[in-house]
Write a protein that holds these residues in place. Sequence first.
Motif: not given
Length: 212
Positions: A116-140
Amino acid sequence: MQINILAGAPTELWPDDLFQEPGLWIGADRGAWRLYERGLPMMMAVGDFDSLMAAELATLQAHLQANEIMHVQAEKDETDTELALLYAQKQQPDQIKVFGATGGRVDHLLSNLWLMANPVFDAIVEKTQFIDRLNVVSYVKPGEKVVHQIPGTKYLGFMPLNDVKDFQIIDAKYPLSLTDNVAKMWSSNEFKADIVHISFKTGIVMVTQSKD
């Protein structure tokens, strides 16, 4: 519209309710095979499929329509998860959840979390989550932001992904105020209430919520 991406990392870190997620599915590399094994339809299967045996790939190709599989060369600049996110972004979703992208090789993990640090993903930065059993990673993105506690999580972390200026953690258990960027994971913070306010002027901040 919600789009879910299943990548090929170890299944041990899958959330228990993974396949109860609403929305459409994209399979990235071996993630596509795992969706096929469970009889879940895919809007797209994408990758070089180097983790599949020849018979598995042939089965997958026979199962999907030509416009439902994107088979690329192994020698490429983008990872399979990155290609899946690029395809998902084109669909203009409201939310993207990525599963099966943690665990296993650390280079894959870091590559995925820094996408999500790549500017090509600017439109989905705050829409994207990486999720596993123990963690949820999001971006602002920059501004005054509110982080809502995800039920069941205890620990809160913040990682500047690029040139983050004037970063403040305002009302968490451990407040923080920085003028210049510090390339450090500010981990093991906690919520005092249901929300935490943060602010910063430039860059992208990764937010982690975790449980033991």
